[in-house]
Design an enzyme around this catalytic site. Structure first.
Site, PDB file in Angstrom:
ATOM      1  N   SER A 132       0.963  -1.183  -0.168  1.00  0.00           N
ATOM      2  CA  SER A 132      -0.005   0.050  -0.059  1.00  0.00           C
ATOM      3  C   SER A 132       0.814   1.046   0.101  1.00  0.00           C
ATOM      4  O   SER A 132       1.667   1.785  -1.033  1.00  0.00           O
ATOM      5  CB  SER A 132      -0.944   0.048   1.108  1.00  0.00           C
ATOM      6  OG  SER A 132      -1.880   1.047   1.170  1.00  0.00           O
ATOM      7  N   HIS A 173      -4.369  -0.531  -4.398  1.00  0.00           N
ATOM      8  CA  HIS A 173      -5.698  -0.754  -4.339  1.00  0.00           C
ATOM      9  C   HIS A 173      -6.517  -0.297  -5.438  1.00  0.00           C
ATOM     10  O   HIS A 173      -7.563   0.104  -5.546  1.00  0.00           O
ATOM     11  CB  HIS A 173      -6.258   0.104  -3.012  1.00  0.00           C
ATOM     12  CG  HIS A 173      -5.529  -0.077  -1.619  1.00  0.00           C
ATOM     13  ND1 HIS A 173      -5.841  -1.210  -0.840  1.00  0.00           N
ATOM     14  CD2 HIS A 173      -4.642   0.545  -1.033  1.00  0.00           C
ATOM     15  CE1 HIS A 173      -5.075  -0.992   0.126  1.00  0.00           C
ATOM     16  NE2 HIS A 173      -4.471   0.220   0.155  1.00  0.00           N
ATOM     17  N   GLU A 200      -5.412  -5.113  -4.914  1.00  0.00           N
ATOM     18  CA  GLU A 200      -5.232  -5.653  -3.635  1.00  0.00           C
ATOM     19  C   GLU A 200      -4.690  -7.296  -3.833  1.00  0.00           C
ATOM     20  O   GLU A 200      -4.923  -7.885  -4.771  1.00  0.00           O
ATOM     21  CB  GLU A 200      -6.521  -5.421  -2.756  1.00  0.00           C
ATOM     22  CG  GLU A 200      -6.645  -4.180  -2.509  1.00  0.00           C
ATOM     23  CD  GLU A 200      -7.923  -3.918  -1.712  1.00  0.00           C
ATOM     24  OE1 GLU A 200      -8.671  -4.941  -1.358  1.00  0.00           O
ATOM     25  OE2 GLU A 200      -8.149  -2.858  -1.344  1.00  0.00           O
TER      26      GLU A 200
END
Length: 269
Positions: A132, A173, A200
């Site tokens: 992330s 994401h 993801e």
């Protein structure tokens, strides 16, 4: 053109990777770091709860067979100038950045001794992983914030990253948060970069100038370098950008992309 030798060994994860099942992506990070001989340093600076997140990844990497796993807590810039912290990174065969806020990483590490040591060890072959925010910060120019369904001028805020992966801007994401418009907004402004959107539970493993996809989702690569029309710099703030002739690649698990030549590597099945 970026020299092939300037690409370090990286594992950039789009977030929400499997932590309880097969843990294929995190298992691959341990393998790249040396397997049973891996000495891994976790840097949870991006997180609002660094102690909790650091301990979670420490437990996972130990379960996956790494011989030595430590958490390097950098809560302030003084922590990143500490000799002991620099020695931790110097010994590491793998360094891992957790998720959270990528600006926290840059604010606390940028220009410090740990930052310098990180780049030195990368040049020597240490693998760097990140999920992330920990993936976004690998870019030279990183996406900081901004959401937009269509490509718009000034809709996305960018800033300097750790400059570990040249010629690329990473977004995470990606499919789950519908970020194609966001990535196009940035790539329209900076067409010399490749836009890499990572879903993801998906990652790219970079070795040499080859990026290989791992995980359950896909990686979307946007190349505006070949665009026949791009008015991003002529469009007023908030206005929709016109992009024509942009090349897009969607690559699932096992597929690879040549970051130097800006082309997919599709071997004959």
């Amino acid at each position: 053109m970026v020299p092939a030798t300037s690409f370090p060994r990286l594992l950039a994860i789009g977030g929400a990777e499997d932590k309880e099942g097969e843990r294929a992506i995190l298992r691959e990070f341990v393998r790249l770091a040396g397997g049973q001989d891996a000495c891994i340093v976790i840097i949870p600076s991006a997180s609002e709860t660094p102690e909790v997140v650091g301990e979670l990844y420490q437990h996972i990497f130990q379960q996956l067979g790494a011989s030595e796993v430590t958490v390097l807590t950098i809560a302030a810039r003084d922590d990143a100038r500490n000799e002991a912290a620099m020695r931790q990174v110097e010994r590491a065969t793998g360094t891992f950045f957790t998720g959270g806020d990528q600006l926290r990483i840059m604010n606390r590490l940028g220009g410090t001794g740990v930052d310098t040591m990180l780049h030195r060890r990368c040049a020597e072959g240490m693998v760097v992983g990140g999920t992330s925010a920990g993936a976004a910060v690998m870019s030279s120019t990183m996406i900081v914030e901004g959401e937009t369904r269509s490509p718009r001028a000034g809709a996305v805020r960018t800033g300097p990253g750790l400059e570990l992966l040249p010629g690329v801007i990473i977004d995470q994401h990606f499919a789950q948060r519908g970020r194609i418009g966001r990535l196009l907004s940035v790539i329209g402004l900076f067409p010399h970069y490749l836009g890499v959107g990572i879903d993801e539970d998906t990652a790219i493993a970079v070795e040499g100038h080859r990026a290989t996809v791992i995980g359950s989702g896909a990686v979307t690569i946007v190349d505006a370098g070949c665009a026949s029309f791009n008015d991003a710099v002529d469009t007023g703030p908030g206005g929709c950008i016109t992009l024509s002739g942009v090349t897009l690649h969607s690559l699932p698990h096992g597929r690879s992309f040549d970051l130097l030549e800006r082309r997919p590597i599709i071997a004959a099945d």
